[in-house]
Design a protein around this motif. Structure first.
Motif, short mmCIF file in Angstrom:
data_model
loop_
_atom_site.label_atom_id
_atom_site.label_comp_id
_atom_site.label_asym_id
_atom_site.label_seq_id
_atom_site.Cartn_x
_atom_site.Cartn_y
_atom_site.Cartn_z
N LEU A 127 -47.37 -104.18 -27.47
CA LEU A 127 -46.82 -103.26 -26.48
C LEU A 127 -47.42 -101.87 -26.64
CD1 LEU A 127 -44.69 -102.76 -24.22
CD2 LEU A 127 -43.08 -102.20 -26.04
N VAL A 128 -47.46 -101.37 -27.86
CA VAL A 128 -48.01 -100.05 -28.12
C VAL A 128 -49.52 -100.04 -27.86
CG1 VAL A 128 -48.36 -98.28 -29.88
CG2 VAL A 128 -46.21 -99.54 -29.81
N ALA A 129 -50.24 -101.03 -28.35
CA ALA A 129 -51.69 -101.07 -28.20
C ALA A 129 -52.11 -101.21 -26.74
CB ALA A 129 -52.27 -102.21 -29.02
N MET A 130 -51.38 -102.02 -25.98
CA MET A 130 -51.74 -102.26 -24.59
C MET A 130 -51.54 -101.00 -23.74
SD MET A 130 -50.10 -105.04 -21.94
CE MET A 130 -48.45 -104.44 -22.20
N LEU A 131 -50.42 -100.30 -23.96
CA LEU A 131 -50.08 -99.19 -23.08
C LEU A 131 -50.57 -97.83 -23.59
CD1 LEU A 131 -46.52 -100.36 -22.09
CD2 LEU A 131 -48.58 -100.40 -20.69
N CYS A 132 -50.93 -97.74 -24.84
CA CYS A 132 -51.38 -96.45 -25.38
C CYS A 132 -52.87 -96.42 -25.70
CB CYS A 132 -50.60 -96.11 -26.65
SG CYS A 132 -48.85 -95.94 -26.38
N ILE A 133 -53.48 -97.58 -25.85
CA ILE A 133 -54.88 -97.61 -26.26
C ILE A 133 -55.74 -98.43 -25.30
CG2 ILE A 133 -56.48 -98.28 -28.10
CD1 ILE A 133 -54.12 -97.80 -30.04
N SER A 173 -44.20 -93.14 -29.74
CA SER A 173 -44.21 -91.69 -29.49
C SER A 173 -45.46 -91.04 -30.07
CB SER A 173 -42.94 -91.03 -30.04
OG SER A 173 -42.93 -91.03 -31.44
N ALA A 174 -45.87 -91.47 -31.25
CA ALA A 174 -47.11 -90.93 -31.85
C ALA A 174 -48.32 -91.33 -31.02
CB ALA A 174 -47.26 -91.42 -33.28
N ALA A 175 -48.34 -92.56 -30.56
CA ALA A 175 -49.47 -93.03 -29.76
C ALA A 175 -49.53 -92.31 -28.41
CB ALA A 175 -49.36 -94.54 -29.56
N PHE A 176 -48.38 -92.02 -27.82
CA PHE A 176 -48.37 -91.30 -26.55
C PHE A 176 -48.75 -89.83 -26.72
CE2 PHE A 176 -46.18 -94.95 -24.69
CZ PHE A 176 -46.91 -95.05 -23.50
N LEU A 177 -48.46 -89.25 -27.85
CA LEU A 177 -48.96 -87.90 -28.13
C LEU A 177 -50.48 -87.89 -28.11
CD1 LEU A 177 -46.67 -86.58 -31.00
CD2 LEU A 177 -46.98 -85.57 -28.75
N ASN A 178 -51.07 -88.89 -28.72
CA ASN A 178 -52.52 -88.98 -28.74
C ASN A 178 -53.08 -89.24 -27.35
OD1 ASN A 178 -54.84 -88.84 -30.46
ND2 ASN A 178 -55.17 -91.00 -29.99
N LEU A 179 -52.41 -90.09 -26.58
CA LEU A 179 -52.85 -90.36 -25.21
C LEU A 179 -52.79 -89.09 -24.37
CD1 LEU A 179 -53.83 -92.26 -23.02
CD2 LEU A 179 -51.44 -92.91 -22.62
N ALA A 180 -51.73 -88.30 -24.55
CA ALA A 180 -51.63 -87.04 -23.81
C ALA A 180 -52.78 -86.11 -24.17
CB ALA A 180 -50.28 -86.37 -24.11
N ARG A 181 -53.13 -86.07 -25.42
CA ARG A 181 -54.24 -85.21 -25.87
C ARG A 181 -55.56 -85.69 -25.27
NH1 ARG A 181 -56.35 -84.37 -32.00
NH2 ARG A 181 -57.79 -82.69 -31.57
N VAL A 182 -55.75 -87.01 -25.22
CA VAL A 182 -56.98 -87.56 -24.66
C VAL A 182 -57.06 -87.29 -23.15
CG1 VAL A 182 -58.15 -89.75 -24.13
CG2 VAL A 182 -57.26 -89.34 -26.42
N PHE A 239 -51.10 -91.40 -17.35
CA PHE A 239 -50.17 -91.15 -18.45
C PHE A 239 -48.74 -91.54 -18.06
CE2 PHE A 239 -47.24 -88.53 -20.91
CZ PHE A 239 -47.64 -88.83 -22.20
N LEU A 240 -48.30 -91.13 -16.89
CA LEU A 240 -46.94 -91.44 -16.45
C LEU A 240 -46.72 -92.94 -16.24
CD1 LEU A 240 -46.19 -88.50 -14.01
CD2 LEU A 240 -45.29 -88.86 -16.32
N VAL A 241 -47.71 -93.64 -15.72
CA VAL A 241 -47.59 -95.09 -15.53
C VAL A 241 -47.50 -95.79 -16.88
CG1 VAL A 241 -48.81 -97.15 -14.72
CG2 VAL A 241 -48.60 -95.16 -13.23
N MET A 242 -48.32 -95.38 -17.84
CA MET A 242 -48.29 -96.01 -19.16
C MET A 242 -46.97 -95.72 -19.87
SD MET A 242 -51.08 -97.72 -19.45
CE MET A 242 -51.22 -97.94 -17.69
N LEU A 243 -46.50 -94.48 -19.79
CA LEU A 243 -45.22 -94.12 -20.40
C LEU A 243 -44.08 -94.88 -19.74
CD1 LEU A 243 -43.73 -92.38 -22.47
CD2 LEU A 243 -43.61 -90.57 -20.75
#
Length: 168
Positions: free
Chosen positions: A30-36, A101-110, A122-126
């Motif tokens: 779930l985390v890898a698919m939506l954040c990476i 939450s940590a992965a989404f922080l990184n996604l926001a930065r990217v 970002f909003l769709v993934m979150l």
């Protein structure tokens, strides 16, 4: 790949502490698919005509360190809370939320600077992460948490944010 590396690091940590590994493989999906995975493919499709300069690979690795440190800190703290309060079944769901939450922080930065495409991504993934946690609990081996456990998650997410921004 980042999730796999963090997962291997966690495995080494959890070999030496008397606590069960906090994730099931499907939960990391779930985390890898939506954040990476999905964001990296969709961001790679965005037109970019800038020439790659400098130490490209080293720069990428350096930029991923804050998220990795926040991810590891958040999950270790979450596991410590679970061990302290004997939260056998709840701990993996809490770890998914805190790690996400940590992965989404990184996604926001990217995604910065945000434009319509990156902000929408970002909003769709979150939204997908939140909806997956709420409506696909059985698929991802998650459980419904009590309000007090959600409050603990919010506090741990605050620590994750702090660690992330300190390690920038």
């Amino acid at each position: 790949h980042k999730i796999v590396r963090c997962s291997l690091f966690f495995l080494l940590i959890f070999l030496f502490i008397p606590q069960q590994y906090p994730f099931e493989p499907i939960q990391l999906t779930l985390v890898a698919m939506l954040c990476i995975g999905t964001p990296s493919v969709l961001l790679a499709l965005e037109p970019n005509f800038k020439r790659i300069e400098g130490r490209f690979l080293i720069d990428i690795l350096v930029k991923s360190v804050p998220a990795a440190v926040a991810f590891i800190t958040g999950v270790c703290l979450c596991s410590a809370v679970g061990m302290r309060y004997n939260l056998q079944t709840e701990i993996s769901t809490m770890c998914v939320i805190v790690a996400g939450s940590a992965a989404f922080l990184n996604l926001a930065r990217v995604c910065m600077p945000f434009n319509l495409y990156r902000g929408g991504l970002f909003l769709v993934m979150l939204s997908g992460f939140i909806l997956g946690n709420v409506f696909l609990q059985k698929v991802f081996s998650l459980i419904t948490l009590t309000p007090s456990l959600y409050a603990i998650c919010v506090m741990l997410i605050g620590v994750v944010f702090l660690v992330y921004f300190i390690s920038l």
